[in-house]
Write a protein that holds these residues in place. Sequence first.
Motif, short mmCIF file in Angstrom:
data_model
loop_
_atom_site.label_atom_id
_atom_site.label_comp_id
_atom_site.label_asym_id
_atom_site.label_seq_id
_atom_site.Cartn_x
_atom_site.Cartn_y
_atom_site.Cartn_z
N LEU A 1 -8.20 -41.38 -0.33
CA LEU A 1 -8.16 -40.16 0.84
C LEU A 1 -6.72 -40.03 0.74
O LEU A 1 -6.24 -38.84 1.07
CB LEU A 1 -8.51 -41.10 2.00
CG LEU A 1 -9.74 -41.31 2.02
CD1 LEU A 1 -10.38 -42.12 3.45
CD2 LEU A 1 -10.89 -39.93 1.93
N HIS A 2 -5.61 -40.96 0.40
CA HIS A 2 -4.16 -40.83 0.38
C HIS A 2 -4.01 -39.49 -0.60
O HIS A 2 -3.23 -38.83 -0.56
CB HIS A 2 -3.52 -42.01 0.31
CG HIS A 2 -2.17 -41.65 0.14
ND1 HIS A 2 -1.20 -41.12 1.24
CD2 HIS A 2 -1.07 -42.05 -0.66
CE1 HIS A 2 0.09 -41.08 0.96
NE2 HIS A 2 0.18 -41.71 -0.10
N ALA A 3 -4.82 -39.97 -1.82
CA ALA A 3 -4.34 -38.89 -2.76
C ALA A 3 -4.85 -37.54 -2.70
O ALA A 3 -4.37 -36.45 -2.87
CB ALA A 3 -5.04 -39.57 -4.12
N ARG A 4 -5.94 -37.51 -2.09
CA ARG A 4 -6.58 -36.10 -1.27
C ARG A 4 -5.54 -35.50 -0.59
O ARG A 4 -5.30 -34.18 -0.84
CB ARG A 4 -7.95 -36.49 -0.79
CG ARG A 4 -8.31 -35.12 0.01
CD ARG A 4 -9.66 -35.43 1.02
NE ARG A 4 -10.17 -34.32 1.63
CZ ARG A 4 -9.47 -33.97 2.67
NH1 ARG A 4 -8.78 -34.72 3.49
NH2 ARG A 4 -10.03 -33.01 3.58
N ASP B 1 -1.72 -30.89 0.29
CA ASP B 1 -0.29 -30.84 0.62
C ASP B 1 0.25 -29.88 -0.47
O ASP B 1 0.95 -28.85 -0.35
CB ASP B 1 0.49 -32.14 0.79
CG ASP B 1 1.97 -31.69 1.49
OD1 ASP B 1 2.03 -30.70 2.10
OD2 ASP B 1 2.80 -32.22 0.93
N TYR B 2 -0.07 -30.24 -1.96
CA TYR B 2 0.51 -29.38 -2.89
C TYR B 2 -0.18 -27.90 -2.68
O TYR B 2 0.55 -27.02 -3.14
CB TYR B 2 -0.05 -30.17 -4.13
CG TYR B 2 0.22 -29.37 -5.35
CD1 TYR B 2 1.60 -29.27 -6.01
CD2 TYR B 2 -0.87 -28.63 -6.00
CE1 TYR B 2 2.01 -28.34 -7.12
CE2 TYR B 2 -0.58 -27.60 -7.18
CZ TYR B 2 0.53 -27.77 -7.62
OH TYR B 2 0.79 -26.94 -8.89
N MET B 3 -1.66 -27.92 -2.33
CA MET B 3 -2.19 -26.61 -2.31
C MET B 3 -1.50 -25.79 -1.40
O MET B 3 -1.43 -24.57 -1.41
CB MET B 3 -3.65 -26.81 -2.15
CG MET B 3 -4.37 -27.29 -3.32
SD MET B 3 -6.09 -27.84 -2.83
CE MET B 3 -6.77 -26.35 -2.43
N ARG B 4 -1.46 -26.16 0.03
CA ARG B 4 -0.69 -25.41 0.82
C ARG B 4 0.69 -24.91 0.53
O ARG B 4 1.31 -23.93 0.75
CB ARG B 4 -0.79 -26.12 2.21
CG ARG B 4 0.23 -27.21 2.34
CD ARG B 4 0.19 -27.79 3.68
NE ARG B 4 1.05 -28.92 3.94
CZ ARG B 4 1.88 -29.21 5.11
NH1 ARG B 4 1.54 -28.47 6.06
NH2 ARG B 4 2.73 -30.11 5.08
N ALA C 1 0.67 -40.91 -5.64
CA ALA C 1 -0.42 -41.05 -5.07
C ALA C 1 -1.83 -40.93 -5.94
O ALA C 1 -2.82 -41.79 -5.75
CB ALA C 1 -0.75 -40.41 -3.79
N VAL C 2 -1.70 -39.75 -6.85
CA VAL C 2 -2.89 -39.27 -7.43
C VAL C 2 -2.89 -40.36 -8.79
O VAL C 2 -4.18 -40.83 -9.16
CB VAL C 2 -2.73 -37.85 -7.94
CG1 VAL C 2 -3.87 -37.56 -8.95
CG2 VAL C 2 -2.78 -36.93 -6.82
N LEU C 3 -1.97 -40.76 -9.43
CA LEU C 3 -1.94 -41.56 -10.40
C LEU C 3 -2.30 -42.82 -10.31
O LEU C 3 -3.07 -43.63 -11.04
CB LEU C 3 -0.78 -41.44 -11.27
CG LEU C 3 -0.71 -41.50 -12.92
CD1 LEU C 3 -1.63 -40.56 -13.44
CD2 LEU C 3 0.72 -41.51 -13.54
N LYS C 4 -2.04 -43.45 -9.18
CA LYS C 4 -2.34 -44.78 -8.69
C LYS C 4 -4.05 -44.81 -8.67
O LYS C 4 -4.44 -46.07 -8.85
CB LYS C 4 -1.98 -44.86 -7.09
CG LYS C 4 -2.16 -46.36 -6.75
CD LYS C 4 -1.42 -46.75 -5.31
CE LYS C 4 -1.47 -48.12 -5.21
NZ LYS C 4 -0.72 -48.26 -3.73
#
Length: 317
Positions: free
Chosen positions: A55-58, A63-66, A107-110
């Motif tokens: 959920l943190h990675a999401r 945030d990147y998308m916005r 966060a994503v790589l984790k």
Amino acid sequence: MKLRIGSNELELGSEQLQELTDCNYLLNDPRALQNELEEKGYLFVRGLHNREEVLHARLSVLDYMRQCGEDILDTRYRWQDGILNARCQAGCVPFMEGKNDITHCEAVLKVLEGYRVRNFFEKLFGEPVRTFDFKWLRAMYNEGFTGAHVDKVYMGRGTDRLCTIWTPFGDVPTEMGTLAVVEGSHKLPRFKKFQETYGNMDVEEERLNGTGWFTEDPMEIVERFGGTWKTANFKAGDVLVFTYRTVHMSTVNTTHYARISCDTRWQPASLAADPRYIGDVKQIENPKFGVHAKKTKQESGLPEVTIEQKKQEWGFD
């Protein structure tokens, strides 16, 4: 309950579409996991990833998308809700596949390369493992879906012991676009010709124009070759693991939520890996294949071929 899969609609619980059964009861028995993968062509695992980390990675992806544009997320809602602007379709959602700032943020790589997933594949393969540096991170838009294909046509220049793991970033019910697989399609006798023709194709070497999918219609697969499509509702932390010859596609995202997910690839570290996806991989600006290439035409200047032409050549009339 009817589900839209690709260009068709199937009844869940019918002969053509059934629900996935998880294999969590086998997680402490690597040999049994290997046998399950060999028999079914997939492993459905509940809670492999840590839910809070997913959920943190999401949120990192949203945030990147916005930050990619004000017209992507619907500003009438919290950006954390992940609701797309109604006008935001394929050309609007940012292309995030590759090795880049978002796929390789902490966060994503984790999630994608964390201890839990690495330990799972080391048990499954029985030896040290490696994962492709290239990550297939996507946000599926309203009415978007992935057509029926096998991964070998895109990444078949390494070992045949390559596995894909599909990780949804968040709770993803079937109406948001879940992955569906045809159980046994990697080895069922009726799929033999399919695997020897389409399944052995290299879409780049063939200079294929289009997505690389065999079809957008799930019924074409089961009517030609048999088998049963299987899917399920996914919770954050759940994953679907499958071989690079397992036929798969997705249900249609009929909501306005961005369905965020990532495909990553794992294999034994001792075996050859497809060189296109390891190391300092190039950033892709204009995707050649897959959902982002669905409405684009390749401008290579070289002779091109379509999947329909190839199907005629193979005798799939």
